[in-house]
Motif scaffolding. Structure first.
Motif, PDB file in Angstrom:
ATOM      1  N   VAL A   1      -9.966 -57.409  38.522  1.00  0.00           N
ATOM      2  CA  VAL A   1     -10.781 -58.314  39.328  1.00  0.00           C
ATOM      3  C   VAL A   1     -12.214 -58.183  38.831  1.00  0.00           C
ATOM      4  CG1 VAL A   1     -11.582 -58.930  41.640  1.00  0.00           C
ATOM      5  CG2 VAL A   1      -9.281 -57.979  41.333  1.00  0.00           C
ATOM      6  N   LEU A   2     -12.786 -59.295  38.378  1.00  0.00           N
ATOM      7  CA  LEU A   2     -14.153 -59.288  37.861  1.00  0.00           C
ATOM      8  C   LEU A   2     -15.117 -59.888  38.876  1.00  0.00           C
ATOM      9  CD1 LEU A   2     -13.447 -60.509  34.211  1.00  0.00           C
ATOM     10  CD2 LEU A   2     -14.055 -58.184  34.927  1.00  0.00           C
ATOM     11  N   PRO A   3     -16.399 -59.575  38.761  1.00  0.00           N
ATOM     12  CA  PRO A   3     -17.388 -60.183  39.669  1.00  0.00           C
ATOM     13  C   PRO A   3     -17.409 -61.699  39.508  1.00  0.00           C
ATOM     14  CG  PRO A   3     -18.340 -58.337  38.447  1.00  0.00           C
ATOM     15  CD  PRO A   3     -17.010 -58.623  37.810  1.00  0.00           C
ATOM     16  N   ALA A   4     -17.822 -62.379  40.554  1.00  0.00           N
ATOM     17  CA  ALA A   4     -17.957 -63.838  40.493  1.00  0.00           C
ATOM     18  C   ALA A   4     -18.942 -64.219  39.390  1.00  0.00           C
ATOM     19  CB  ALA A   4     -18.444 -64.361  41.842  1.00  0.00           C
ATOM     20  N   ASP A   5     -18.602 -65.272  38.660  1.00  0.00           N
ATOM     21  CA  ASP A   5     -19.464 -65.774  37.576  1.00  0.00           C
ATOM     22  C   ASP A   5     -19.724 -64.736  36.491  1.00  0.00           C
ATOM     23  OD1 ASP A   5     -19.727 -68.247  38.912  1.00  0.00           O
ATOM     24  OD2 ASP A   5     -21.331 -67.433  40.152  1.00  0.00           O
ATOM     25  N   TYR A   6     -18.752 -63.832  36.273  1.00  0.00           N
ATOM     26  CA  TYR A   6     -18.891 -62.809  35.231  1.00  0.00           C
ATOM     27  C   TYR A   6     -18.931 -63.459  33.857  1.00  0.00           C
ATOM     28  CZ  TYR A   6     -17.913 -58.534  32.564  1.00  0.00           C
ATOM     29  OH  TYR A   6     -17.978 -57.478  31.698  1.00  0.00           O
ATOM     30  N   ARG A   7     -19.737 -62.894  32.981  1.00  0.00           N
ATOM     31  CA  ARG A   7     -19.834 -63.370  31.608  1.00  0.00           C
ATOM     32  C   ARG A   7     -19.844 -62.196  30.647  1.00  0.00           C
ATOM     33  NH1 ARG A   7     -18.273 -67.273  33.320  1.00  0.00           N
ATOM     34  NH2 ARG A   7     -19.163 -69.372  33.451  1.00  0.00           N
ATOM     35  N   HIS A   8     -19.219 -62.378  29.488  1.00  0.00           N
ATOM     36  CA  HIS A   8     -19.273 -61.366  28.435  1.00  0.00           C
ATOM     37  C   HIS A   8     -19.084 -62.091  27.114  1.00  0.00           C
ATOM     38  CE1 HIS A   8     -18.619 -57.811  26.049  1.00  0.00           C
ATOM     39  NE2 HIS A   8     -18.787 -57.027  27.095  1.00  0.00           N
ATOM     40  N   ASN A   9     -19.999 -61.889  26.190  1.00  0.00           N
ATOM     41  CA  ASN A   9     -19.991 -62.639  24.938  1.00  0.00           C
ATOM     42  C   ASN A   9     -18.788 -62.337  24.061  1.00  0.00           C
ATOM     43  OD1 ASN A   9     -22.421 -63.897  25.542  1.00  0.00           O
ATOM     44  ND2 ASN A   9     -23.651 -62.293  24.570  1.00  0.00           N
TER      45      ASN A   9
END
Length: 198
Positions: free
Chosen positions: A33-41
């Protein structure tokens, strides 16, 4: 760009597996489960990443995830209930071990056995579409590779530290030469050239 959410639920867990096609070792699933609006390039399907990239991503995911968990099904369970059902079992175990019950499950692939009353969606090639599934693919792959590397120390000659139990020529030659171990999946065709033709 990979998507951060499918269902609209906050506690949406991406689930993926590693090791379905192996001749030895467990099938491993991860739920993330990732945080809302998670981003990783860098985060994408683990099969598209180098080992070094997967290891770095693993550290990032463990640090950033709201929750994560690993589930396994053993070779004995695979032989008893078949690889598809064992994969579902590993996925259920991963979901069960999350810090709280997920509101929604996002499954990589086209089939899943419903888990409790939790709604789910199956996403074909989901590890290339959703960040949570991609994260789960990284955790499942790195965890399983580590398990097989550790087993390789006790069961030498099969090359598990390199092939992770997959059906490479080296692995099959070792089975022919040394026989099987308790970690081999005896329901699989370990040596196709020796299969009986009826």
């Amino acid at each position: 760009m990979l998507l951060s959410n499918h269902s609209g639920y906050t506690f949406e867990a991406g689930i993926d597996e590693a090791g379905r096609g192996c001749l030895a070792g467990p099938v491993v699933a991860a739920a993330v489960v990732l945080p809302a609006d998670y981003r990783h390039n860098l985060l994408t399907d683990s099969k598209l990443l180098s080992k070094k990239q997967r290891e770095q991503l693993r550290e990032d995911i463990l640090q950033d995830a709201v929750a994560w968990a690993i589930g396994e099904a053993t070779p004995a369970e695979i032989d008893q209930i078949n690889i598809l059902q064992a994969t579902f079992l590993a996925m259920h175990r991963a979901a069960e071990r999350l810090a709280q019950q997920p509101e929604f499950l996002l499954i990589d692939g086209n089939r899943f056995k419903p888990y409790k009353q939790v709604p789910h969606a199956c996403i074909v090639k989901g590890d290339g579409k959703y960040l949570s599934i991609a994260a789960a693919s990284v955790l499942a792959k790195t965890h399983r590779d580590a398990v097989m590397a550790q087993l390789a120390e006790a069961f030498e000659g099969y090359g598990w530290e390199k092939n992770a139990g997959y059906p490479t020529v080296w692995h099959r030659e070792a089975i022919a030469r040394q026989g099987t171990t308790v970690h081999h999946r005896l329901s699989f065709t370990l040596l196709p050239e020796r299969a009986t033709i009826l």
